[in-house]
Design a protein around this motif. Structure first.
Motif: not given
Length: 55
Positions: A40-43, A34-35, A16-17
């Motif tokens: 963009k997070v890839y799991v 953490a981000y 989220v912004l």
């Protein structure tokens, strides 16, 4: 190895912004601890359960 690799399912998410923070939610903060915002997070290699499995 013979042939192309098999496709793999993964979870993708956008961080989220802006998010509300604090008890009444009055303060706005960017991203998460953490981000950074907009990342963009890839799991890969996770288990996506349905809500019925936890009840």
């Amino acid at each position: 190895m013979s042939g192309p690799p098999e496709p793999v399912w993964l979870v993708a998410a956008n961080v989220v912004l802006w998010r509300r923070y604090g008890e009444p939610g009055q303060e706005l903060r960017t991203g998460t601890k953490a981000y950074r915002s907009g990342a963009k997070v890839y799991v890969v290699d996770t288990y996506c359960a349905t809500s019925r499995e936890f009840s």
